[in-house]
Each structure stands twice: as structure tokens, then as C-alpha cells.
Enzyme design. Structure first.
Site, mmCIF file in Angstrom:
data_model
loop_
_atom_site.group_PDB
_atom_site.id
_atom_site.type_symbol
_atom_site.label_atom_id
_atom_site.label_comp_id
_atom_site.label_asym_id
_atom_site.label_seq_id
_atom_site.Cartn_x
_atom_site.Cartn_y
_atom_site.Cartn_z
ATOM 1 N N LYS A 1 28.153 47.442 38.142
ATOM 2 C CA LYS A 1 29.602 47.620 38.026
ATOM 3 C C LYS A 1 30.195 46.247 37.708
ATOM 4 O O LYS A 1 29.657 45.239 38.162
ATOM 5 C CB LYS A 1 30.094 48.106 39.399
ATOM 6 N N VAL A 2 31.277 46.216 36.952
ATOM 7 C CA VAL A 2 31.865 44.914 36.609
ATOM 8 C C VAL A 2 32.628 44.370 37.815
ATOM 9 O O VAL A 2 33.506 45.038 38.352
ATOM 10 C CB VAL A 2 32.841 45.041 35.410
ATOM 11 N N SER A 3 32.282 43.182 38.228
ATOM 12 C CA SER A 3 32.999 42.531 39.332
ATOM 13 C C SER A 3 33.293 41.084 38.954
ATOM 14 O O SER A 3 32.390 40.308 38.638
ATOM 15 C CB SER A 3 32.162 42.561 40.605
ATOM 16 N N VAL A 4 34.570 40.742 39.014
ATOM 17 C CA VAL A 4 34.985 39.366 38.709
ATOM 18 C C VAL A 4 34.380 38.419 39.742
ATOM 19 O O VAL A 4 33.739 37.419 39.401
ATOM 20 C CB VAL A 4 36.536 39.275 38.725
ATOM 21 N N ASP B 1 45.813 44.240 37.853
ATOM 22 C CA ASP B 1 46.827 43.347 38.421
ATOM 23 C C ASP B 1 48.196 43.501 37.749
ATOM 24 O O ASP B 1 49.160 42.837 38.153
ATOM 25 C CB ASP B 1 46.362 41.877 38.324
ATOM 26 N N ARG C 1 51.834 33.886 47.578
ATOM 27 C CA ARG C 1 50.402 33.692 47.379
ATOM 28 C C ARG C 1 50.087 33.521 45.900
ATOM 29 O O ARG C 1 49.111 32.855 45.546
ATOM 30 C CB ARG C 1 49.627 34.915 47.897
ATOM 31 N N ARG D 1 40.326 36.599 50.176
ATOM 32 C CA ARG D 1 39.018 37.083 49.740
ATOM 33 C C ARG D 1 38.251 36.097 48.865
ATOM 34 O O ARG D 1 37.037 35.963 48.982
ATOM 35 C CB ARG D 1 39.233 38.355 48.929
ATOM 36 N N ILE E 1 40.151 50.795 39.157
ATOM 37 C CA ILE E 1 39.418 49.648 39.727
ATOM 38 C C ILE E 1 39.453 49.674 41.259
ATOM 39 O O ILE E 1 38.419 49.526 41.904
ATOM 40 C CB ILE E 1 39.999 48.300 39.227
ATOM 41 N N CYS F 1 41.212 44.909 53.544
ATOM 42 C CA CYS F 1 42.154 44.434 52.549
ATOM 43 C C CYS F 1 43.114 45.568 52.234
ATOM 44 O O CYS F 1 42.727 46.737 52.254
ATOM 45 C CB CYS F 1 41.400 44.021 51.296
ATOM 46 N N LYS G 1 46.260 31.481 38.930
ATOM 47 C CA LYS G 1 45.710 31.477 40.295
ATOM 48 C C LYS G 1 44.240 31.889 40.284
ATOM 49 O O LYS G 1 43.409 31.243 40.914
ATOM 50 C CB LYS G 1 46.493 32.461 41.168
ATOM 51 N N ASN G 2 43.927 32.945 39.552
ATOM 52 C CA ASN G 2 42.565 33.497 39.606
ATOM 53 C C ASN G 2 41.537 32.637 38.880
ATOM 54 O O ASN G 2 40.339 32.904 38.976
ATOM 55 C CB ASN G 2 42.539 34.922 39.042
ATOM 56 N N ARG H 1 36.927 47.099 49.120
ATOM 57 C CA ARG H 1 36.461 45.883 48.449
ATOM 58 C C ARG H 1 35.172 45.301 49.037
ATOM 59 O O ARG H 1 35.173 44.245 49.681
ATOM 60 C CB ARG H 1 37.565 44.827 48.430
HETATM 61 C C1 UD1 Z 1 39.468 39.791 41.160
HETATM 62 C C2 UD1 Z 1 40.866 39.225 41.151
HETATM 63 C C3 UD1 Z 1 41.891 40.316 41.432
HETATM 64 C C4 UD1 Z 1 41.685 41.469 40.442
HETATM 65 C C5 UD1 Z 1 40.226 41.939 40.420
HETATM 66 C C6 UD1 Z 1 39.958 42.957 39.332
HETATM 67 C C7 UD1 Z 1 40.716 36.930 41.873
HETATM 68 C C8 UD1 Z 1 40.984 35.904 42.921
HETATM 69 N N1 UD1 Z 1 40.986 38.182 42.165
HETATM 70 O O1 UD1 Z 1 39.220 40.306 42.470
HETATM 71 O O2 UD1 Z 1 43.199 39.757 41.264
HETATM 72 O O3 UD1 Z 1 42.504 42.549 40.830
HETATM 73 O O4 UD1 Z 1 39.360 40.818 40.183
HETATM 74 O O5 UD1 Z 1 40.323 42.463 38.084
HETATM 75 O O6 UD1 Z 1 40.282 36.602 40.787
HETATM 76 N N2 UD1 Z 1 33.155 45.758 44.012
HETATM 77 C C9 UD1 Z 1 32.057 46.324 44.609
HETATM 78 N N3 UD1 Z 1 31.108 45.483 45.155
HETATM 79 C C10 UD1 Z 1 31.232 44.127 45.120
HETATM 80 C C11 UD1 Z 1 32.362 43.565 44.488
HETATM 81 C C12 UD1 Z 1 33.301 44.415 43.930
HETATM 82 O O7 UD1 Z 1 31.910 47.540 44.668
HETATM 83 O O8 UD1 Z 1 30.348 43.431 45.611
HETATM 84 C C13 UD1 Z 1 34.161 46.644 43.407
HETATM 85 C C14 UD1 Z 1 35.556 46.465 44.016
HETATM 86 O O9 UD1 Z 1 35.693 47.232 45.212
HETATM 87 C C15 UD1 Z 1 36.425 46.968 42.907
HETATM 88 C C16 UD1 Z 1 35.690 46.506 41.651
HETATM 89 O O10 UD1 Z 1 34.340 46.277 42.053
HETATM 90 O O11 UD1 Z 1 36.475 48.364 42.914
HETATM 91 C C17 UD1 Z 1 36.243 45.250 41.010
HETATM 92 O O12 UD1 Z 1 36.385 44.246 41.984
HETATM 93 P P1 UD1 Z 1 36.222 42.689 41.639
HETATM 94 O O13 UD1 Z 1 36.271 42.523 40.153
HETATM 95 O O14 UD1 Z 1 35.052 42.154 42.353
HETATM 96 O O15 UD1 Z 1 37.549 42.089 42.273
HETATM 97 P P2 UD1 Z 1 37.744 40.654 42.917
HETATM 98 O O16 UD1 Z 1 36.808 39.685 42.300
HETATM 99 O O17 UD1 Z 1 37.770 40.779 44.394
#
Ligand code: UD1
Length: 430
Positions: free
Chosen positions: A171-174, A316, A408, A102, A338, A126, A22-23, A131
Site C-alpha cells: 500500500k502507498v504510505s508516505v 489533505d 500545527r 505522528r 486514504i 489519532c 510542513k510535510n 493509522r
Molecule cells: C502523510 C502526511 C499526511 C497525509 C498522508 C497521506 C506528513 C507529516 N503527513 O501521513 O499529511 O495526509 O501522508 O497523504 O507527511 N498505513 C498503513 N500502515 C502503515 C502506514 C500507513 O496501513 O504502516 C495506511 C494509513 O492508515 C493510511 C494510508 O496507509 O490509510 C496512508 O498513510 P500514510 O501515507 O502513511 O500517511 P502518513 O505518512 O502518516
């Protein structure tokens, strides 16, 4: 509203085919906005989130045709999507849609890169924490986008196009990595993304972008170097197998005992989770068609984990891990680093008899001798599947309400479990 009824106590034995992730499927579908050519995606899972994103993309003007339907009702061949964004007719992603999923916020990067403007709703609250999207916005600003927030919408403009830059995420953000990576493909010149997410789904999207004609160095590492292109081409790409679905079924087998082949699973995509599973006393072997997971009658050993970005233990799979160790022969400690508030499953697991204590970001789980079935409520996607795992271990009947959360992200969950010997059924109520 649908409910799932599970009668616990059955071992799982057999074969479970793993669906496309899915992701990965969601951002890959969004990548279709980057080109006026056809992007063909194979192995797309049939999930509520995929269907919702299809509607959102159609709203932007993407022509979407689905073929390659399953050969037989019991064969698990993912669908093939043909997406063509020849004309983008609408650069607005409305609140009604983005607030329901999201990941649809990730249309922002591609829309601004291709069209020079976008108006995308902020995703809103959420169930698993606040988030924010600050990293997405800072990354796009670094590429030259002018961004303002008005009435709950991100209004982004880049009338003269985006320009490559160096971006170091604090910070690492997917999601932010997906958004900036996709935007950078159409920016002028080179973009360097440092501290990029290394999740396999990011790698899958990057591989697809390479097929679409973009030069990307460092795929699979935390530094991505992207050479922007004037235009992207069409491509054919197959969605990577779902490592979270793989881990979920592996934990389910560990929970019930039994012997199951997870067909198509890729060990390297969830090594940290499999290592933790190994420490519980579960055997995991690589086989020609995937992974074989088995546990004989031995007790489940307690194990402590901390969630981390890839290649660490995935957030996850945290809820599923917790469900498993509720029956361990001792105390396990699980730390969620996370997402704040990603412990909604704790009180539901307690309804089945689990002994869990929460202190801030840490859950201490004292293993109990048995769980007893009870009515419970699904709260979010991964939390709800942890209830499925607990129910499979519990004595008697568990009814899980609000299973739309499961739909979902898990394709044919009941069918996959039932074929391996579980007693799982769904009831629909008007
Ligand atoms: C994606 C995944 C979700 C998974 C998550 C972490 C999808 C569709 N969803 O979610 O299943 O649980 O990665 O592996 O792929 N953050 C900030 N600022 C930002 C963005 C993120 O502070 O602009 C923080 C978030 O609050 C969280 C952390 O960074 O604490 C990681 O979030 P992120 O990796 O961005 O998660 P998603 O991409 O939403």
C-alpha cells in the site's frame, strides 16, 4: 486557549506568499540524524509541529541553531535551521513526544541505520483513523532490523548494520517510504523500494539525501533505487513550497471570489486539485511568481472527487474541497479512500448550515444558497482549515475553537488572509 473569529462575506484580493511545506520540513529535519555533519535547511516554516520536532531532535542530541529570521515582521522568509547530530546521546523517542506528532515516529529508520538501535514509542491513536505502522516495521525488517514491541515501544536492533534489500509496499504510505528511504541510505548495498509514495515531499527529501552523498535513482517515481553509503555528508537544502497550503488558499479564493497570486506555488505539485478547482468555475493561471487564482461572481459548480495518493487528489485537501462545494449550485460527491474517519469536519460544517450526508467513505454534499456563522470546533489540522474556508463564505460571525490544530500546520494564517481583505482575528484566553 486561542480562538479565531471570522466575519464572512469578504472577497480575497492580493498576494499570499506560500511557506515551506510542513510535510517536507519534518522528514528533512529528521534526516539530520543520518550524519555527524551539519545539515542546513532553508525556508523552514514556523509551525507548532516544527517546534515540537526540534525538541524531540534536541533530545536525541541534535544541535539546532536557527538564523535567517525574517528581515521585517511582514516579510515571509522562512527560517534557516542548522542541524548537527555529531553525537546521538539518546536513541529513545518517548511516548510523551511521539504521541503528540505522528511524524516523529520517522526517527526510527535514521536512528537504527546510524546507531544500530532505537527505541521509539508507537504513535498511538489519532483523530483521523487508526493509522497503523506495520508498513514501516516490515520495511525496516526487510533491511535486517530485529524489531519487537514492548510496553508501547518499538525496540529495533541491527548491531551489525542494515543491509539493502528489495521492498515492495502493499500500500502507498508516505511515512513508511520516508522511514525506509532514510534507513536505506546507510544500509550496505542496494535497496529497491517498489510502490513508494510519489508525494513531492518524498522527492524533496530524496533530493536532499542526494546532496548528502547518497545515490538515488527514480526520484519522483514509485520505484526508488538507493545505493547505501558508509557515511553521509552535510548539505544545504531549501524546503519545497507547501502544496497543501497552496491548495487551501486556492480553495479559499474560489469560496469567497476575488483574485489572488499564490507566490512560489508550484502547479505540478497539485495539478489534480487545481483541475477539480477548474471544474468548479474557478480560474487558475500560471504566472511568473506562482499561480493566480480568481473567481468572479459566477456560481460555484458542483464537482465530485476521490482522494488518492499523489498525483491524485490529496486527502489533505478533501475537507477544504468539501467546504467549498457546500455552496455549489448542485450536488457533489466526495470519497475519502486514504483515511477512515476523516470526516470530522462534516458535523461542524453542518453547524454553519451545510447539507452533507455521509455513507461510509463517501460524503454527498448538496449545495445550499447560504451559510450562517456559528461557533465551531477544530478537530484536526485539515478539518480546522476547512472551517476557516466555510466561515469566510458564511454570513455573519464564526468563532473557531481549539485553533492549536491550525497552528500545527499553517503559518501566519490570519495575517495572510487579513492582508487580502478577510476579517479574521485571534483572541487568546488564559
Ligand atoms: C502523510 C502526511 C499526511 C497525509 C498522508 C497521506 C506528513 C507529516 N503527513 O501521513 O499529511 O495526509 O501522508 O497523504 O507527511 N498505513 C498503513 N500502515 C502503515 C502506514 C500507513 O496501513 O504502516 C495506511 C494509513 O492508515 C493510511 C494510508 O496507509 O490509510 C496512508 O498513510 P500514510 O501515507 O502513511 O500517511 P502518513 O505518512 O502518516
Amino acid at each position: 486557549m486561542d480562538r479565531i473569529k471570522i466575519v464572512g462575506g469578504h472577497k480575497l484580493n492580493g498576494l499570499i506568499p506560500i511557506s515551506g511545506a510542513k510535510n517536507a520540513a519534518l522528514p528533512l529535519m529528521i534526516a539530520s540524524l543520518l550524519t555527524d555533519d551539519r545539515l542546513t535547511l532553508k525556508n523552514v516554516p514556523n509551525l507548532a509541529d516544527v517546534n515540537l520536532l526540534s525538541r524531540i531532535l534536541r533530545n536525541h542530541g541534535v544541535d539546532l541553531a536557527v538564523d535567517g529570521k525574517r528581515a521585517t515582521p511582514s516579510a515571509y522568509i522562512g527560517e534557516t535551521f542548522h542541524l548537527t547530530a555529531r553525537d546521538i546521546v539518546d536513541t529513545t523517542a518517548p511516548y510523551e513526544m511521539v504521541s503528540r506528532m505522528r511524524a516523529s515516529f520517522w526517527v526510527l529508520g535514521p536512528l537504527i541505520a546510524r546507531m544500530g538501535r532505537a527505541r521509539v514509542s508507537l504513535p498511538g491513536g489519532c483523530a483521523i483513523g487508526t493509522r497503523p505502522v506495520d508498513l514501516h516495521l516490515e520495511g525496516l525488517k526487510a533491511l535486517g532490523a530485529e524489531i519487537e514491541i514492548d510496553a508501547g515501544y518499538v525496540i529495533a536492533k541491527a548491531p551489525n548494520g542494515l543491509v539493502g534489500n528489495r521492498i515492495t509496499f502493499p500500500k502507498v504510505s508516505v511515512g513508511a517510504t520516508h522511514n525506509v528511504l532514510m534507513a536505506a541510505t546507510l544500509a550496505k548495498g542496494e535497496t529497491l523500494i517498489e510502490n513508494a509514495a510519489r508525494e513531492p515531499e518524498v522527492g524533496d527529501v530524496a533530493e536532499c539525501l542526494v546532496k548528502m552523498g547518497v545515490e538515488i535513482e527514480g526520484i519522483g517515481t514509485s520505484t526508488l533505487k538507493i545505493q547505501g553509503a558508509d557515511r553521509l555528508e552535510g548539505a544545504v537544502h531549501s524546503v519545497v513550497p507547501d502544496r497543501i497550503e497552496t491548495g487551501t488558499f486556492a480553495f479559499a479564493v474560489a469560496a469567497t471570489g476575488g483574485d489572488v497570486i499564490l507566490e512560489g506555488a508550484r502547479r505540478e505539485h497539485l495539478q489534480a486539485a487545481l483541475d477539480a478547482l477548474g471544474r468548479t468555475g474557478t480560474k487558475v493561471e500560471s504566472v511568473a511568481n506562482g499561480l493566480r487564482v480568481s473567481r468572479n461572481g459566477a456560481a460555484i459548480s458542483p464537482v465530485s472527487v476521490e482522494t488518492q495518493p499523489f498525483p491524485g487528489f490529496p486527502t489533505d485537501l478533501q475537507a477544504q474541497m468539501m467546504a467549498l462545494v457546500t455552496r455549489a449550485s448542485g450536488t457533489s460527491v466526495i470519497r475519502e479512500t486514504i483515511f477512515e474517519n476523516r470526516f470530522m469536519h462534516v458535523q461542524e460544517l453542518a453547524r454553519l448550515g451545510a447539507d452533507i450526508h455521509l455513507h461510509g467513505d463517501t460524503a454527498t454534499v448538496n449545495g445550499v444558497k447560504k451559510l450562517r456563522g456559528a461557533p465551531v470546533m477544530a478537530t484536526d489540522l485539515r478539518a480546522s482549515v476547512s472551517l476557516v474556508i466555510a466561515a469566510l463564505m458564511a454570513e455573519g460571525e464564526t468563532v473557531i475553537n481549539r485553533v492549536y490544530h491550525l497552528d500545527r500546520g499553517f503559518e501566519r494564517l490570519e495575517e495572510k488572509l487579513t492582508r487580502c481583505g478577510a476579517e479574521v482575528s485571534r483572541t487568546s484566553e488564559a
